[in-house]
Structures are given as C-alpha cells and as structure tokens.
Design a protein around this motif. Structure first.
Motif, mmCIF file in Angstrom:
data_model
loop_
_atom_site.group_PDB
_atom_site.id
_atom_site.type_symbol
_atom_site.label_atom_id
_atom_site.label_comp_id
_atom_site.label_asym_id
_atom_site.label_seq_id
_atom_site.Cartn_x
_atom_site.Cartn_y
_atom_site.Cartn_z
ATOM 1 N N THR A 175 0.838 -1.200 0.000
ATOM 2 C CA THR A 175 0.000 0.000 0.000
ATOM 3 C C THR A 175 0.871 1.248 0.000
ATOM 4 O O THR A 175 1.768 1.392 0.827
ATOM 5 N N THR A 176 0.598 2.132 -0.930
ATOM 6 C CA THR A 176 1.371 3.365 -1.044
ATOM 7 C C THR A 176 0.533 4.617 -0.879
ATOM 8 O O THR A 176 1.083 5.705 -0.749
ATOM 9 N N ARG A 177 -0.797 4.457 -0.873
ATOM 10 C CA ARG A 177 -1.629 5.658 -0.818
ATOM 11 C C ARG A 177 -3.013 5.328 -0.313
ATOM 12 O O ARG A 177 -3.491 4.206 -0.469
ATOM 13 N N VAL A 178 -3.652 6.335 0.309
ATOM 14 C CA VAL A 178 -5.040 6.223 0.738
ATOM 15 C C VAL A 178 -5.813 7.406 0.173
ATOM 16 O O VAL A 178 -5.373 8.558 0.273
ATOM 17 N N PHE A 179 -6.955 7.124 -0.449
ATOM 18 C CA PHE A 179 -7.874 8.161 -0.913
ATOM 19 C C PHE A 179 -9.042 8.259 0.062
ATOM 20 O O PHE A 179 -9.417 7.263 0.695
ATOM 21 N N ALA A 180 -9.623 9.438 0.172
ATOM 22 C CA ALA A 180 -10.727 9.628 1.113
ATOM 23 C C ALA A 180 -11.766 10.565 0.512
ATOM 24 O O ALA A 180 -11.438 11.476 -0.253
ATOM 25 N N ALA A 181 -13.033 10.321 0.864
ATOM 26 C CA ALA A 181 -14.126 11.178 0.403
ATOM 27 C C ALA A 181 -15.196 11.237 1.477
ATOM 28 O O ALA A 181 -15.574 10.212 2.047
ATOM 29 N N VAL A 182 -15.669 12.440 1.745
ATOM 30 C CA VAL A 182 -16.816 12.637 2.630
ATOM 31 C C VAL A 182 -18.067 12.685 1.770
ATOM 32 O O VAL A 182 -18.149 13.477 0.823
#
Length: 448
Positions: A85-92
């Motif tokens: 894992t190299t990245r995390v995306f997030a959305a509200v």
C-alpha cells in the motif's frame, strides 16, 4: 473548473484504469453497493491498483469526536499495514447543507446551539472534522474529496487546507476559494463536477458492465455480493421444501444426540457446502444452491455446539482457523484434504481471530458455507440459540469487513447470554473496525 488529476493510473475491474477522481469515487460507491450518507469513505491503493474500501459514519455529537478519530486512525492503520500500500484516498459523502451558496440559516430556536458552534455550522462541522483528520493522517489534497448528493456536486479541498473554519480568519480566504458553503460558513471545497458523472465515469461504466449495482442501503447491506445476509429458506428452496426441512429438523432435535461430536459434524457440513462457492458464480445464487443441499443434521449440530459454548468463538475458530493456517503450507493436492477434519485451533489463534488481529485471512469459502448453516439455524430454531446464531453471523460479517451488516444481526439479539457475547463483539469491532487480515485483501469493487 478545478479538476485535480489523480497521480498515476490505478487499475480495477478487468484492468480499467482509474485516472480521474470520478473513477475512484465510483469505485467507492460500487464497493459499498449503495450511496453512502453522512459517511467517510477510504480506499487504499498500491502503485498500480485500487484495493480495500472502508466506510465510517461521520460523528454526530461533539462527545464522539475523540472516539471517532481513534476509529479512523485504526482503520487507516489497517489499510496501510500491507507493504504494497502506497496511498489512501478519502471522500466525505454528505446530504447536508451541501455546496449550496443560498442555503438559509437555521432559525428554529427550540433547542440551543452547541457551545462555540454557530447553529448554521452544525450541519457541516462533522464534515470539517473528517476533512481535517484525513489531512492530519497524510491524505493528500489531490485524493481528498467531498460528494454532496443533495445538490448534485462533488469537489476537492483547496490547496493549503489548514485550520478549521472559525480559526482561520475570513479575511485570509481568497474570493475564488469561496466556492461552497452555507450562509456565514466557509467550506474549503473547490467544485469538481456533477455527481451524475461519478457512476458514468469509465471505471463506473466498467463496474456496471461486470454486473455490480447500486441499491438502497438497507437492501445492499444485507444482500452484499461478498457475503449475503439473512435470507428465508422459502426464497431459496420454495415453501414446500422449507416446510419439509423444518419438520425433519424438529425430528432430529427431538431425538437428541450427544453434543460431543457436534464440532465434527459441523466441520463436515462446511466441508460439503464449501464446494458450492468454488465456482465463479453469484454468491447469493451459490448460497441458495447450498441451502438446497442443507441437511437437518447440519443445523442441529451447529445449534448443539452453540448451546454448549459461551459465545461463538469455539465454533468459529474450529471451523475457520486451522484450515486457513494449514493451507498456507500445503501444496495443491493437500488443500482439499485439509478441509476435511482440521485440528482444534490454539487459544492464541482463537483470541487473535476474535480481536481481528490475525494477519492471515480466514478462508472466504468456509465463511460463506458456515453462513448457510447458521442461516438455517436462525430459521429452524425457536429457542435462545437463535440469538447465539445471530452473534456468530455478526462475527462472520465483521470478518469480511461488513460491519454494518454485523450490526444488523446484533440489533436483533435479545437473550441475556447472547447480549453479553454481542457486547464483546461490539467492543472488538470498535477496537478494530477493519480486521487486520483485510489490509491487502482485494475487497473493493469488482474484486474478490
């Protein structure tokens, strides 16, 4: 229009690349199976691939903020624990006051506003907390979005997103950054596009082509494509066959049988039913086919096992753990043999399983087969053991990362003994919202 590009291209759904924010937002929605409301969605990624998704309710009260932030930290800790894992995306995802510049102020004076929070800001404060926490844990601006279905828009946070509104002076905000917000409230969101474009994105279209659907949340939670929830026996095998199964079950239960061999009989039933989930078909259809092969003795043995146990951990660990551990070191010819008669799990393995702290995932096919047996117990039994089956099913849901589905099972528990087990499970779920073994598991949209 501000449309930050997603650095790189991430594949999912038969190598369809996710190049734009709408692609990744579509991945989130399809992974969940429904449009989330007042939620934070997170998705992990390697350098080339989108992976596991997780959803959290936004905090609804100030006193929940610390606990909520701790839960977010634990979920992110799990998502990034895989070395790949190299990245995390997030959305509200919100349906509150939204991106509408003309949203009126709240004028109802029947209840006082929270201390230090203007009444018109209450609807957006949870969103601001979520954005701030995501920025704190390292989610980059290019991968941090807000989706407002109430007004049909999505957007990304402004460059240099820092302190919460109210701390940052209004005079320091550039006019072109006042792109969204209720009256008197600044939202650090730059318009990105219409929500209708999310499911119509290239990745959204590819996931729909694969047969994934977006439904109402209540339906999608219990009819998840990875692990279906409660279904009636009649829906799977017809009214007449269901009535016959129930009559034969009562005969088996009335005759009675020593509980000493219940564990062996349940494992043997799971061995037999697992084969229905080996073929690449719809999991719900496979569960219906397995239900047709269900025997009264299968469910009666599971009921006896639950009756003699304090909580479901003995049943779950014996059916799931040792097979998963042994298959790691087995060759292709040994894997099937290991499904027949696993040894009892050690206490350390059992404890790690029930805390969600094992690195090795339980065998998914055996989880699904055991769900069929426990679903039968729920419909065929009439005593307190039904609640024990509810708790065991909630554990299976949590093991697959389906905490909302697990909560539906726990909500119907009534007996005192089962309530104690349900409380222990809720504590474990709060401590580890996403079991550790799901860190590198491809449980996102279009992936198994």
């Amino acid at each position: 229009m501000n449309r930050p590009m997603t650095p790189g291209a991430y594949t999912a759904a038969d190598e369809t690349p996710a190049r734009e924010p709408e692609d990744i937002l579509a991945y989130m929605v399809y992974a969940l199976g429904y449009w989330p409301e007042e939620s934070l969605m997170l998705v992990s990624a390697t350098d080339t691939e989108l992976r596991g998704c997780a959803r959290m309710d936004l905090p609804s009260h100030p006193e929940q903020l610390l606990e909520w932030a701790d839960g977010l930290h634990r979920i992110v800790e799990t998502l990034v624990s895989s070395p790949a894992t190299t990245r995390v995306f997030a959305a509200v995802f919100t349906s509150g006051s939204g991106l509408d510049l003309s949203a009126p102020e709240e004028t109802d004076a029947t209840s006082p506003p929270r201390p230090g929070v203007p009444r018109h800001a209450e609807g957006v404060s949870a969103m601001m907390v979520a954005l701030r926490r995501c920025a704190d844990i390292g989610v980059s601006r290019e991968g941090l979005w807000v989706v407002d279905r109430a007004h049909g828009s999505w957007g990304s946070v402004v460059e240099g997103f820092g302190p919460l509104p109210g701390i940052q002076g209004e005079d320091s905000v550039r006019p072109d950054e006042r792109s969204a917000g209720a009256t008197g409230q600044w939202w650090p969101i730059l318009y990105g596009g219409e929500t209708s474009a999310i499911l119509e994105s290239p990745l959204g279209a590819a996931l729909a082509f694969r047969g994934l659907v977006v439904r109402e949340s209540e339906v999608a939670v219990m009819d998840d494509r990875r692990l279906p929830g409660r279904w009636s026996l009649a829906s799977a095998i017809g009214d007449q066959a269901a009535a016959s199964l129930k009559m034969r079950y009562r005969g088996v239960r009335d005759r009675g049988r020593p509980a000493d061999d219940a564990d062996h009989l349940v494992r043997r039933a799971v061995d037999r039913l697992t084969s229905f989930f080996d073929a690449p078909q719809d999991v719900r259809s496979a569960a219906y086919s397995a239900t047709a092969a269900l025997r009264p003795e299968d469910c009666a043995s599971a009921a006896r096992w639950l009756e003699r146990s304090v909580g479901p951990s003995d049943l779950l660990s014996s059916v799931l753990l040792d097979v998963g551990r042994a298959e790691q070191n087995a060759g292709p010819r040994d894997a099937l043999a290991l499904r027949r008669g696993p040894a009892m799990a050690t206490s350390e393995d059992e404890a790690a399983l029930m805390r969600g702290e094992r690195d090795t995932p339980p065998p998914v096919e055996r989880i699904r087969a055991l769900r069929v047996v426990l679903n039968g117990v729920e419909h065929l039994e009439a005593g307190p053991v039904v609640d024990d089956a509810h708790v065991a099913n909630a554990c299976l849901s949590w093991f697959m990362g389906l905490s909302s589905q697990a909560g539906r099972y726990l909500d119907v528990v009534r007996t005192q003994r089962a309530r104690a087990a349900a409380v222990r499970l809720r504590v474990a779920m709060n401590e580890r919202p996403l079991p550790m073994w799901l860190a590198g598991f491809r449980n996102g949209a279009g992936q198994k």
